[in-house]
Design a protein around this motif. Structure first.
Motif, PDB file in Angstrom:
ATOM      1  N   ASP A  59     -12.360  -3.086 -14.258  1.00 54.61           N
ATOM      2  CA  ASP A  59     -11.110  -3.165 -13.500  1.00 54.61           C
ATOM      3  C   ASP A  59     -11.055  -2.027 -12.486  1.00 54.61           C
ATOM      4  O   ASP A  59     -11.170  -0.854 -12.863  1.00 54.61           O
ATOM      5  CB  ASP A  59      -9.907  -3.078 -14.438  1.00 54.61           C
ATOM      6  N   PRO A  60     -10.919  -2.333 -11.188  1.00 51.98           N
ATOM      7  CA  PRO A  60     -10.905  -1.282 -10.162  1.00 51.98           C
ATOM      8  C   PRO A  60      -9.802  -0.251 -10.392  1.00 51.98           C
ATOM      9  O   PRO A  60      -8.724  -0.569 -10.909  1.00 51.98           O
ATOM     10  CB  PRO A  60     -10.678  -2.062  -8.867  1.00 51.98           C
ATOM     11  N   GLU A  61     -10.071   0.975  -9.997  1.00 49.27           N
ATOM     12  CA  GLU A  61      -9.065   2.026 -10.075  1.00 49.27           C
ATOM     13  C   GLU A  61      -7.989   1.833  -9.015  1.00 49.27           C
ATOM     14  O   GLU A  61      -6.812   2.124  -9.261  1.00 49.27           O
ATOM     15  CB  GLU A  61      -9.721   3.398  -9.906  1.00 49.27           C
ATOM     16  N   ALA A  62      -8.374   1.349  -7.842  1.00 51.31           N
ATOM     17  CA  ALA A  62      -7.402   1.166  -6.760  1.00 51.31           C
ATOM     18  C   ALA A  62      -7.940   0.181  -5.738  1.00 51.31           C
ATOM     19  O   ALA A  62      -9.151   0.058  -5.549  1.00 51.31           O
ATOM     20  CB  ALA A  62      -7.099   2.501  -6.071  1.00 51.31           C
ATOM     21  N   LEU A  63      -7.019  -0.522  -5.086  1.00 51.54           N
ATOM     22  CA  LEU A  63      -7.331  -1.378  -3.941  1.00 51.54           C
ATOM     23  C   LEU A  63      -6.126  -1.328  -3.010  1.00 51.54           C
ATOM     24  O   LEU A  63      -5.015  -1.692  -3.407  1.00 51.54           O
ATOM     25  CB  LEU A  63      -7.598  -2.813  -4.374  1.00 51.54           C
ATOM     26  N   ASP A  73      -0.445  -1.575  -1.827  1.00 52.17           N
ATOM     27  CA  ASP A  73      -1.200  -1.670  -3.064  1.00 52.17           C
ATOM     28  C   ASP A  73      -1.536  -3.138  -3.348  1.00 52.17           C
ATOM     29  O   ASP A  73      -0.648  -3.964  -3.571  1.00 52.17           O
ATOM     30  CB  ASP A  73      -0.376  -1.076  -4.211  1.00 52.17           C
ATOM     31  N   LEU A  74      -2.836  -3.442  -3.353  1.00 50.34           N
ATOM     32  CA  LEU A  74      -3.285  -4.822  -3.600  1.00 50.34           C
ATOM     33  C   LEU A  74      -3.808  -5.025  -5.019  1.00 50.34           C
ATOM     34  O   LEU A  74      -4.160  -6.154  -5.382  1.00 50.34           O
ATOM     35  CB  LEU A  74      -4.388  -5.197  -2.608  1.00 50.34           C
ATOM     36  N   LYS A  75      -3.863  -3.976  -5.806  1.00 53.42           N
ATOM     37  CA  LYS A  75      -4.442  -4.111  -7.140  1.00 53.42           C
ATOM     38  C   LYS A  75      -3.737  -5.166  -7.988  1.00 53.42           C
ATOM     39  O   LYS A  75      -4.409  -5.927  -8.697  1.00 53.42           O
ATOM     40  CB  LYS A  75      -4.440  -2.758  -7.851  1.00 53.42           C
ATOM     41  N   PRO A  76      -2.394  -5.277  -7.928  1.00 51.90           N
ATOM     42  CA  PRO A  76      -1.747  -6.325  -8.732  1.00 51.90           C
ATOM     43  C   PRO A  76      -2.145  -7.748  -8.334  1.00 51.90           C
ATOM     44  O   PRO A  76      -1.950  -8.683  -9.116  1.00 51.90           O
ATOM     45  CB  PRO A  76      -0.249  -6.078  -8.486  1.00 51.90           C
TER      46      PRO A  76
END
Length: 262
Positions: A59-63, A73-76
């Protein structure tokens, strides 16, 4: 904008580097948009020049998506997928970007460090890619504040094949001299519908990984020989050197798109 004090750094074929190059992708096939669009993106940890082994992404730390200095924030919005390479399949991710206004959009991915068993160490490739809408340049040459990053000195969404691409490598905002840059060509761009490699369009060159180095001002240059997507990875330039008690190579990666001049 930062400028090089040299015309170009020499291109080397690093024969000592027999291993295939790991490259984190942040990929969408169309990077120049005329109209508002929902833009699909794939995030794959792969060997794209050889159409080789695919590595599982954690799972990426951040996007984040950066537009006119504002970060979204695109992680969600990330969704896990399975990417099937030529030899194996592995966990990857995808999302959709909502592109409406004119200007430059920078996608910045901070993946979870990947443990390379054969080397007993971790790799974390902090990766940027670019999309432009309306042909209006606005922000592509600005750093986005990553621990380590490559800031392009040539507009990254329409590099001309046969011309020179240059960038400056930063670590905590400061140029990195004498950094080693691995260069990668996306020889089999991913099929966005099937999550498999597309048609292979090139072979890996003789002599191992393609390598250039930065000068005293952190600037590197590379003569782009053909159209397509080109990746540049500045190896070990990030401030973090250890993860979970083992060595970490925190790399800065950038992808640019080259076109034939017709």
């Amino acid at each position: 904008m930062m400028k090089s004090t040299v015309l170009a750094a020499g291109m080397l074929f690093a024969a000592a580097s027999a291993a295939q190059a790991h490259f984190q992708l942040a990929y969408t096939p169309e990077v120049n948009l005329e109209k508002p669009a929902a833009v699909p993106m794939k995030f794959i940890f792969w060997h794209p020049l050889e159409n080789g082994h695919v590595m599982d992404m954690g799972d990426p730390e951040a996007l984040v998506l950066v537009f006119k200095g504002e970060k979204t924030d695109l992680k969600p919005k990330l969704k896990p997928i399975t990417f099937r390479g030529a030899d194996n399949e592995a966990k990857a991710f995808e999302t959709v970007l909502d592109i409406k206004r004119n200007g430059d959009y920078i996608v910045a991915l901070t993946p979870k460090p990947y443990f390379e068993k054969s080397e007993g160490s971790y790799i974390q490739q902090i990766t940027k890619s670019f999309i432009n809408k309306g042909g209006i340049p606005d922000g592509w040459d600005k750093p986005v504040g990553l621990p380590t990053e490559i800031v392009p000195l040539v507009k990254p969404t329409n590099v001309l094949a046969g011309s020179t691409f240059s960038g400056v490598v930063l670590s905590e905002g400061k140029p990195v001299a004498d950094a080693e840059i691995e260069v990668e060509y996306m020889a089999a761009p991913p099929d966005m519908k099937t999550n498999k490699p597309g048609k292979v369009t090139a072979k890996a060159p003789e002599g191992g990984a393609i390598v250039v180095k930065t000068d005293a001002n952190g600037v590197f240059s590379f003569g782009v020989p053909r159209a397509g997507f080109w990746g540049f990875a500045a190896l070990g330039t990030g401030p973090a050197k250890e993860f979970e008690g083992k060595e970490l190579s925190q790399d800065a990666v950038i992808w640019v798109r080259a076109f034939d001049f017709k």
